[in-house]
Enzyme design. Structure first.
Site, PDB file in Angstrom:
ATOM      1  N   HIS A   1       0.862  -1.175  -0.040  1.00  0.00           N
ATOM      2  CA  HIS A   1      -0.027  -0.034  -0.071  1.00  0.00           C
ATOM      3  C   HIS A   1       0.915   1.207  -0.077  1.00  0.00           C
ATOM      4  CE1 HIS A   1      -4.263  -1.759   1.205  1.00  0.00           C
ATOM      5  NE2 HIS A   1      -3.705  -2.818   0.345  1.00  0.00           N
ATOM      6  N   ASP A   2       2.269   1.319   0.570  1.00  0.00           N
ATOM      7  CA  ASP A   2       3.021   2.354   0.505  1.00  0.00           C
ATOM      8  C   ASP A   2       3.417   2.558  -0.786  1.00  0.00           C
ATOM      9  OD1 ASP A   2       4.380   4.543   1.679  1.00  0.00           O
ATOM     10  OD2 ASP A   2       6.260   3.114   1.841  1.00  0.00           O
TER      11      ASP A   2
ATOM     12  N   HIS B   1      -1.411 -12.901  -1.247  1.00  0.00           N
ATOM     13  CA  HIS B   1      -2.507 -13.539  -0.411  1.00  0.00           C
ATOM     14  C   HIS B   1      -2.271 -14.998  -0.411  1.00  0.00           C
ATOM     15  CE1 HIS B   1      -5.054  -9.875  -2.276  1.00  0.00           C
ATOM     16  NE2 HIS B   1      -4.332  -9.647  -1.304  1.00  0.00           N
ATOM     17  N   THR B   2      -1.366 -15.249   0.116  1.00  0.00           N
ATOM     18  CA  THR B   2      -0.895 -16.816   0.644  1.00  0.00           C
ATOM     19  C   THR B   2      -0.898 -16.586   2.023  1.00  0.00           C
ATOM     20  OG1 THR B   2       0.594 -18.602   0.439  1.00  0.00           O
ATOM     21  CG2 THR B   2       1.679 -16.608   0.038  1.00  0.00           C
TER      22      THR B   2
ATOM     23  N   ASP C   1       3.704 -20.005   0.168  1.00  0.00           N
ATOM     24  CA  ASP C   1       3.815 -21.031  -0.753  1.00  0.00           C
ATOM     25  C   ASP C   1       3.013 -20.440  -2.038  1.00  0.00           C
ATOM     26  OD1 ASP C   1       1.130 -21.495   0.000  1.00  0.00           O
ATOM     27  OD2 ASP C   1       1.900 -22.996   1.367  1.00  0.00           O
TER      28      ASP C   1
HETATM   29  C1  HEM Z   1      -5.891  -6.579  -7.039  1.00  0.00           C
HETATM   30  C2  HEM Z   1      -4.875  -6.195  -6.095  1.00  0.00           C
HETATM   31  C3  HEM Z   1      -5.201  -6.180  -4.583  1.00  0.00           C
HETATM   32  C4  HEM Z   1      -6.523  -6.444  -3.941  1.00  0.00           C
HETATM   33  C5  HEM Z   1      -7.911  -5.949  -4.459  1.00  0.00           C
HETATM   34  C6  HEM Z   1      -6.298  -6.570  -2.705  1.00  0.00           C
HETATM   35  C7  HEM Z   1      -7.212  -6.599  -1.601  1.00  0.00           C
HETATM   36  C8  HEM Z   1      -7.157  -7.149  -0.370  1.00  0.00           C
HETATM   37  C9  HEM Z   1      -8.014  -7.136   0.578  1.00  0.00           C
HETATM   38  C10 HEM Z   1      -9.476  -6.817   0.653  1.00  0.00           C
HETATM   39  C11 HEM Z   1      -7.505  -7.731   1.801  1.00  0.00           C
HETATM   40  C12 HEM Z   1      -8.114  -7.978   3.256  1.00  0.00           C
HETATM   41  C13 HEM Z   1      -8.184  -6.728   3.852  1.00  0.00           C
HETATM   42  C14 HEM Z   1      -8.934  -6.815   5.201  1.00  0.00           C
HETATM   43  O1  HEM Z   1      -9.934  -7.887   5.377  1.00  0.00           O
HETATM   44  O2  HEM Z   1      -8.149  -6.575   6.264  1.00  0.00           O
HETATM   45  C15 HEM Z   1      -6.235  -7.918   1.302  1.00  0.00           C
HETATM   46  C16 HEM Z   1      -5.098  -8.498   2.254  1.00  0.00           C
HETATM   47  C17 HEM Z   1      -3.833  -8.499   2.180  1.00  0.00           C
HETATM   48  N1  HEM Z   1      -3.255  -8.232   0.973  1.00  0.00           N
HETATM   49 FE1  HEM Z   1      -4.039  -7.782  -0.594  1.00  0.00          FE
HETATM   50  N2  HEM Z   1      -4.893  -7.041  -2.471  1.00  0.00           N
HETATM   51  C18 HEM Z   1      -4.444  -7.068  -3.585  1.00  0.00           C
HETATM   52  C19 HEM Z   1      -2.881  -6.996  -3.885  1.00  0.00           C
HETATM   53  C20 HEM Z   1      -1.898  -7.207  -3.065  1.00  0.00           C
HETATM   54  C21 HEM Z   1      -0.623  -7.248  -3.498  1.00  0.00           C
HETATM   55  C22 HEM Z   1       0.081  -7.185  -4.620  1.00  0.00           C
HETATM   56  C23 HEM Z   1       0.037  -7.833  -2.203  1.00  0.00           C
HETATM   57  C24 HEM Z   1       1.535  -7.904  -1.732  1.00  0.00           C
HETATM   58  C25 HEM Z   1       2.382  -8.355  -2.625  1.00  0.00           C
HETATM   59  C26 HEM Z   1      -1.184  -7.808  -1.180  1.00  0.00           C
HETATM   60  C27 HEM Z   1      -1.026  -8.242   0.215  1.00  0.00           C
HETATM   61  C28 HEM Z   1      -1.819  -8.481   1.002  1.00  0.00           C
HETATM   62  C29 HEM Z   1      -1.646  -9.045   2.502  1.00  0.00           C
HETATM   63  C30 HEM Z   1      -0.196  -9.525   2.912  1.00  0.00           C
HETATM   64  C31 HEM Z   1      -2.885  -9.261   3.084  1.00  0.00           C
HETATM   65  C32 HEM Z   1      -3.039  -9.712   4.555  1.00  0.00           C
HETATM   66  C33 HEM Z   1      -2.899  -8.620   5.567  1.00  0.00           C
HETATM   67  C34 HEM Z   1      -2.974  -9.067   6.890  1.00  0.00           C
HETATM   68  O3  HEM Z   1      -3.239 -10.073   7.155  1.00  0.00           O
HETATM   69  O4  HEM Z   1      -2.701  -8.099   7.673  1.00  0.00           O
HETATM   70  N3  HEM Z   1      -2.168  -7.582  -1.603  1.00  0.00           N
HETATM   71  N4  HEM Z   1      -5.756  -7.629  -0.033  1.00  0.00           N
END
Ligand code: HEM
Length: 328
Positions: free
Chosen positions: A63-64, A192-193, A253
């Site tokens: 996000h940063d 999202h793994t 993974d």
């Molecule tokens: C199409 C692009 C993306 C969308 C729409 C998206 C959306 C989301 C959403 C809705 C969540 C859940 C947030 C919550 O309910 O608290 C999430 C979690 C997360 N996203 Fe994404 N994301 C995207 C791309 C990425 C990318 C590229 C990364 C890292 C390379 C990433 C890393 C993460 C991580 C690690 C979590 C879990 C955070 C936690 O457990 O604290 N996301 N994302």
């Protein structure tokens, strides 16, 4: 547009995209020789005591970087102004563990080498170390980023997509930052793994899905039932959340791709990866070959890590990662 202004814009966009050329792997070799050791000593035990730290930090870093570049603008405390990036609704769910690990590392580094290490370098390095710690690939992180002078909530919408965004929008947002469809698919599989997703983000798939089906028929029925039980009261208990990867939630993974093929995926935007013809074959490729996925993810993360970085006088070394330095 007047010619000098056009020239200025062209020139500044060149210097923005090329500013990572001023970064180097050994940026702190002389000024903070224990940088790597101190980072390890702070980050490793933090993940052991708070296993949510890796996912939290990876998301905060993403996000940063997607909003005005990897410049620590996400770290600015929303308390100091109510229009910082963190005050934007999409960032409300960022987990405190990520901000905490940065603050801890900054405190330790300030003791060893005051006013030398930027918060954006700390965030980039902590993210890489944490990915490795939970089983992901290692990649080099160039150093020498400066921290931003601004953090604007109004800039967030242009850089990030949502769980219900279309594939056209997702591809466009990534393309705007220079990422190919292949890189986007690799980044999503890595992001999202691990970690959590709140029920509200995927409720549309498990409640009142369509006129003919209560749940998304592409979901594994047992899995859908488990999610429905977990999220039954999500409106009154908005903190309810599921694992992103129900098979190996804490391990980095290639399971997201395998889950997509078995109906065990959660986020609507992730699900598009297997329905859209532009991405479907990549999902199968990464599901088959974890080494290939690791290689592509690592390269894509190297690229994320230098997105829109600021060097020289375009930024500062913050004393406190959560606040801009006050000008004399
Ligand atoms: C199409 C692009 C993306 C969308 C729409 C998206 C959306 C989301 C959403 C809705 C969540 C859940 C947030 C919550 O309910 O608290 C999430 C979690 C997360 N996203 Fe994404 N994301 C995207 C791309 C990425 C990318 C590229 C990364 C890292 C390379 C990433 C890393 C993460 C991580 C690690 C979590 C879990 C955070 C936690 O457990 O604290 N996301 N994302």
């Amino acid at each position: 547009m007047a010619l000098p202004l056009l020239f200025l814009l062209m020139f500044s966009s060149i210097s923005v995209s090329q500013s990572h050329r001023h970064l180097s792997l050994d940026h702190y070799a002389k000024t903070c020789p224990d940088f790597d050791r101190i980072m390890q000593e702070v980050v490793t035990p933090k993940q052991i005591s708070n296993p949510t730290t890796a996912a939290a930090t990876l998301r905060v870093f993403f996000h940063d970087c997607m909003v005005d570049g990897c410049d620590g603008s996400i770290l600015i405390d929303p308390g100091t102004s109510n229009n910082t990036e963190r005050s934007q609704e999409i960032n409300h769910s960022l987990s405190g563990d990520a901000f905490d690990v940065v603050v801890r590392a900054k405190t330790a580094l300030e003791l060893a080498c005051p006013n030398v290490v930027s918060c954006s370098d700390i965030l980039a390095t902590a993210t890489r170390n944490l990915i490795k710690q939970v089983g992901g690939p290692y990649y080099p992180v160039l150093l020498g980023r400066k921290d931003s002078f601004v953090s604007m909530s109004s800039h967030v919408e242009h850089g990030l997509t949502r769980a219900n965004s279309s594939m056209d929008k997702i591809i466009a947002i990534f393309a705007q930052k220079g990422f190919t469809v292949r890189e986007m698919v690799a980044l999503l599989g890595g992001g999202h793994t691990i970690g959590f997703v709140h029920c509200s983000e995927f409720a549309s798939r498990i409640f009142n899905f369509s006129a003919t089906s209560e749940v998304d028929p592409s979901l594994n029925p047992n899995f859908a039932n488990r999610l429905r039980t977990l999220c039954a009261n999500y409106k009154t208990s908005p903190d309810m959340a599921a694992f992103m990867d129900p098979i190996s939630p804490g391990k980095f993974d290639n399971n997201l791709y395998q889950n997509l093929m078995r109906g065990l995926d959660v986020l609507p935007s992730d699900h598009l990866l297997i329905t859209d013809p532009r991405t479907r074959a990549l999902v199968a490729e990464y599901a088959r070959d974890q080494n290939l996925f690791f290689t592509d993810f690592a390269r894509a993360m190297e690229k994320v890590s230098v997105t829109g970085v600021k060097t020289g006088r375009r930024g500062e070394i913050r004393t406190n990662c959560n606040a801009f330095n006050t000008k004399a």
